[in-house]
Scaffold this motif. Structure first.
Motif, PDB file in Angstrom:
ATOM      1  N   GLY A 135       0.848  -1.183   0.000  1.00 59.67           N
ATOM      2  CA  GLY A 135       0.000   0.000   0.000  1.00 59.67           C
ATOM      3  C   GLY A 135       0.884   1.232   0.000  1.00 59.67           C
ATOM      4  O   GLY A 135       1.857   1.307   0.769  1.00 59.67           O
ATOM      5  N   VAL A 136       0.578   2.201  -0.848  1.00 65.31           N
ATOM      6  CA  VAL A 136       1.441   3.376  -1.036  1.00 65.31           C
ATOM      7  C   VAL A 136       0.602   4.641  -0.895  1.00 65.31           C
ATOM      8  O   VAL A 136      -0.442   4.788  -1.540  1.00 65.31           O
ATOM      9  CB  VAL A 136       2.114   3.350  -2.427  1.00 65.31           C
ATOM     10  CG1 VAL A 136       3.050   4.545  -2.575  1.00 65.31           C
ATOM     11  CG2 VAL A 136       2.849   2.037  -2.641  1.00 65.31           C
ATOM     12  N   SER A 137       1.086   5.573  -0.066  1.00 65.48           N
ATOM     13  CA  SER A 137       0.443   6.891   0.075  1.00 65.48           C
ATOM     14  C   SER A 137       1.499   7.966  -0.106  1.00 65.48           C
ATOM     15  O   SER A 137       2.578   7.900   0.489  1.00 65.48           O
ATOM     16  CB  SER A 137      -0.197   7.045   1.452  1.00 65.48           C
ATOM     17  OG  SER A 137      -1.244   6.116   1.629  1.00 65.48           O
ATOM     18  N   THR A 138       1.175   8.946  -0.924  1.00 68.80           N
ATOM     19  CA  THR A 138       1.998  10.155  -1.046  1.00 68.80           C
ATOM     20  C   THR A 138       1.095  11.346  -0.745  1.00 68.80           C
ATOM     21  O   THR A 138       0.076  11.539  -1.406  1.00 68.80           O
ATOM     22  CB  THR A 138       2.605  10.289  -2.450  1.00 68.80           C
ATOM     23  OG1 THR A 138       3.505   9.206  -2.683  1.00 68.80           O
ATOM     24  CG2 THR A 138       3.366  11.609  -2.579  1.00 68.80           C
ATOM     25  N   MET A 139       1.493  12.120   0.270  1.00 74.56           N
ATOM     26  CA  MET A 139       0.680  13.272   0.663  1.00 74.56           C
ATOM     27  C   MET A 139       1.502  14.546   0.515  1.00 74.56           C
ATOM     28  O   MET A 139       2.703  14.583   0.834  1.00 74.56           O
ATOM     29  CB  MET A 139       0.194  13.129   2.103  1.00 74.56           C
ATOM     30  CG  MET A 139      -0.795  11.988   2.310  1.00 74.56           C
ATOM     31  SD  MET A 139      -1.538  12.010   3.965  1.00 74.56           S
ATOM     32  CE  MET A 139      -2.488  13.535   3.880  1.00 74.56           C
ATOM     33  N   GLN A 147      -0.831   6.963   8.051  1.00 73.38           N
ATOM     34  CA  GLN A 147      -0.673   5.543   8.370  1.00 73.38           C
ATOM     35  C   GLN A 147      -1.979   4.784   8.141  1.00 73.38           C
ATOM     36  O   GLN A 147      -1.972   3.687   7.563  1.00 73.38           O
ATOM     37  CB  GLN A 147      -0.209   5.370   9.825  1.00 73.38           C
ATOM     38  CG  GLN A 147       0.136   3.920  10.174  1.00 73.38           C
ATOM     39  CD  GLN A 147       0.884   3.800  11.492  1.00 73.38           C
ATOM     40  OE1 GLN A 147       1.025   4.775  12.226  1.00 73.38           O
ATOM     41  NE2 GLN A 147       1.371   2.610  11.789  1.00 73.38           N
ATOM     42  N   GLN A 148      -3.098   5.363   8.554  1.00 72.34           N
ATOM     43  CA  GLN A 148      -4.390   4.711   8.345  1.00 72.34           C
ATOM     44  C   GLN A 148      -4.715   4.605   6.863  1.00 72.34           C
ATOM     45  O   GLN A 148      -5.204   3.572   6.388  1.00 72.34           O
ATOM     46  CB  GLN A 148      -5.492   5.474   9.073  1.00 72.34           C
ATOM     47  CG  GLN A 148      -6.860   4.796   9.017  1.00 72.34           C
ATOM     48  CD  GLN A 148      -6.848   3.416   9.638  1.00 72.34           C
ATOM     49  OE1 GLN A 148      -6.479   3.262  10.796  1.00 72.34           O
ATOM     50  NE2 GLN A 148      -7.229   2.392   8.863  1.00 72.34           N
ATOM     51  N   LEU A 149      -4.412   5.654   6.128  1.00 75.73           N
ATOM     52  CA  LEU A 149      -4.661   5.648   4.687  1.00 75.73           C
ATOM     53  C   LEU A 149      -3.847   4.545   4.005  1.00 75.73           C
ATOM     54  O   LEU A 149      -4.366   3.806   3.153  1.00 75.73           O
ATOM     55  CB  LEU A 149      -4.305   7.012   4.098  1.00 75.73           C
ATOM     56  CG  LEU A 149      -4.450   7.171   2.578  1.00 75.73           C
ATOM     57  CD1 LEU A 149      -5.890   6.960   2.147  1.00 75.73           C
ATOM     58  CD2 LEU A 149      -3.941   8.535   2.141  1.00 75.73           C
ATOM     59  N   THR A 150      -2.599   4.402   4.407  1.00 80.83           N
ATOM     60  CA  THR A 150      -1.734   3.407   3.777  1.00 80.83           C
ATOM     61  C   THR A 150      -2.132   1.996   4.190  1.00 80.83           C
ATOM     62  O   THR A 150      -2.071   1.055   3.383  1.00 80.83           O
ATOM     63  CB  THR A 150      -0.265   3.675   4.149  1.00 80.83           C
ATOM     64  OG1 THR A 150       0.032   5.060   3.977  1.00 80.83           O
ATOM     65  CG2 THR A 150       0.676   2.858   3.270  1.00 80.83           C
ATOM     66  N   GLU A 151      -2.560   1.818   5.421  1.00 76.87           N
ATOM     67  CA  GLU A 151      -3.039   0.501   5.861  1.00 76.87           C
ATOM     68  C   GLU A 151      -4.275   0.086   5.073  1.00 76.87           C
ATOM     69  O   GLU A 151      -4.417  -1.093   4.712  1.00 76.87           O
ATOM     70  CB  GLU A 151      -3.337   0.527   7.363  1.00 76.87           C
ATOM     71  CG  GLU A 151      -2.089   0.540   8.236  1.00 76.87           C
ATOM     72  CD  GLU A 151      -2.421   0.586   9.712  1.00 76.87           C
ATOM     73  OE1 GLU A 151      -3.627   0.712  10.050  1.00 76.87           O
ATOM     74  OE2 GLU A 151      -1.496   0.514  10.534  1.00 76.87           O
ATOM     75  N   ASP A 152      -5.156   1.027   4.809  1.00 69.57           N
ATOM     76  CA  ASP A 152      -6.352   0.720   4.013  1.00 69.57           C
ATOM     77  C   ASP A 152      -5.965   0.300   2.594  1.00 69.57           C
ATOM     78  O   ASP A 152      -6.568  -0.615   2.010  1.00 69.57           O
ATOM     79  CB  ASP A 152      -7.280   1.931   3.969  1.00 69.57           C
ATOM     80  CG  ASP A 152      -7.892   2.237   5.332  1.00 69.57           C
ATOM     81  OD1 ASP A 152      -7.881   1.336   6.195  1.00 69.57           O
ATOM     82  OD2 ASP A 152      -8.371   3.375   5.515  1.00 69.57           O
TER      83      ASP A 152
END
Length: 320
Positions: A270-274, A286-291
């Motif tokens: 899972g990858v998030s870039t903010m 962290q919650q966004l990436t876990e989802d």
């Protein structure tokens, strides 16, 4: 009396009872056995004394008799009176039945009593020593874990551990907002199907090989690689823009080159870039990436799910 004082006394009393029971069994068995032997010898003596006085008795049958009562029944059948039988047999009985069996049995019982006591005492002492060794071993393990926790390192892989990662994630989120730079977070985990097929003893090796692969790919100053649970790893990448999914895909492909138990490693990522904003916080990213990681796993695994906010300026980043 305290509980700790009462338990040793109860143990000592049980030990004495056990030794006494063993001694009593040996005493009874020895007395019975020696008296049985004395009776067999007396039977032969009585038979020899009666052989010259009584006829009509089968001597071969008399030789097989084991007790005085059986011998009397055999001679009574030939007409011998009980008084005559007692007159002949009593001197033989008196000469063969002594207190020697009780004395021998008593000595044997005393020997068994002290032997059992010694064995039980040694067993209890060894068990106490083993308990002390186990306690010290546990204390050493706890101390080692505390030292490793204090150092912020995972003991299996040498990567940043979960508690240190939480601290660094919060720091980097604050820094990204302050310095107005993007922040990327990648969470990755071997697929459950792959883990289920992998022998349990190979799991630590798998974690070490995966950690090594991550370290060979992610090496910029400031980047953080962490092991945050048994099978989950995190990559914290400051000043990294929307190119982070390409990095994640490269990591997924490289993982397939790690073969354990005849199976290539399969990863879900899972990858998030903010971009820097009021929403950029440790809990949120962290919650966004876990989802997103959960989404990749639910969609069949061995894939990358990502959410990247677009930036207006292109900072230093990973690229193909």
């Amino acid at each position: 009396m305290s509980v700790t004082e009462q338990k040793p006394r109860e143990g000592w009393f049980s030990q004495l009872l056990m030794a006494a029971a063993g001694g009593a069994v040996v005493w009874a068995g020895t007395v019975f056995g020696l008296h049985a032997y004395e009776e067999q010898v007396a039977v032969q003596g009585i038979r020899l004394a009666l052989e010259a006085q009584v006829s009509g008795v089968n001597q071969q049958a008399a030789d097989s008799v084991k007790s005085i009562d059986e011998l009397w029944q055999m001679y009574a059948a030939s007409g011998l009176e009980r008084a005559d039988f007692d007159r002949v047999s009593q001197p033989v009985i008196d000469s063969h039945f002594t207190l020697l069996p009780e004395l021998i049995a008593g000595l044997a019982a005393i020997l068994i009593f002290f032997t059992v006591n010694l064995l039980v005492m040694n067993w209890r002492r060894n068990r106490r020593y083993q308990a002390l060794v186990d306690e010290h071993q546990q204390s050493l393990e706890m101390s080692r874990e505390q030292i490793e926790q204090a150092s912020g390192k995972d003991p299996v892989t040498g990567l940043v551990n979960a508690s240190q990662f939480e601290i660094l994630l919060d720091i980097e989120c604050r820094r990204a907002v302050r310095e107005f730079t993007p922040l990327s977070l990648i969470l990755l985990e071997p697929d459950s199907e792959y883990l289920n097929d992998l022998p349990e003893e190979d799991h630590p090796v798998m974690a070490q090989l995966l950690a090594k692969n991550l370290q060979q790919t992610v090496f910029r100053p400031g980047d953080v690689i962490a092991r945050i649970s048994d099978y989950r790893f995190a990559l914290l990448l400051p000043a990294t823009n929307e190119q982070s999914p390409q990095l994640a895909e490269r990591l997924r492909q490289q993982a397939t080159e790690i073969v354990l138990g005849g199976q290539p490693m399969l990863l879900s990522l899972g990858v998030s870039t903010m971009q820097p904003s009021a929403q950029l916080s440790a809990a949120h990213i962290q919650q966004l990436t876990e989802d997103l990681l959960q989404q990749a796993q639910n969609n069949g695994g061995n894939q990358v799910s990502f959410n990247t906010e677009q930036s207006l300026e292109v900072p230093v980043t990973y690229s193909d």
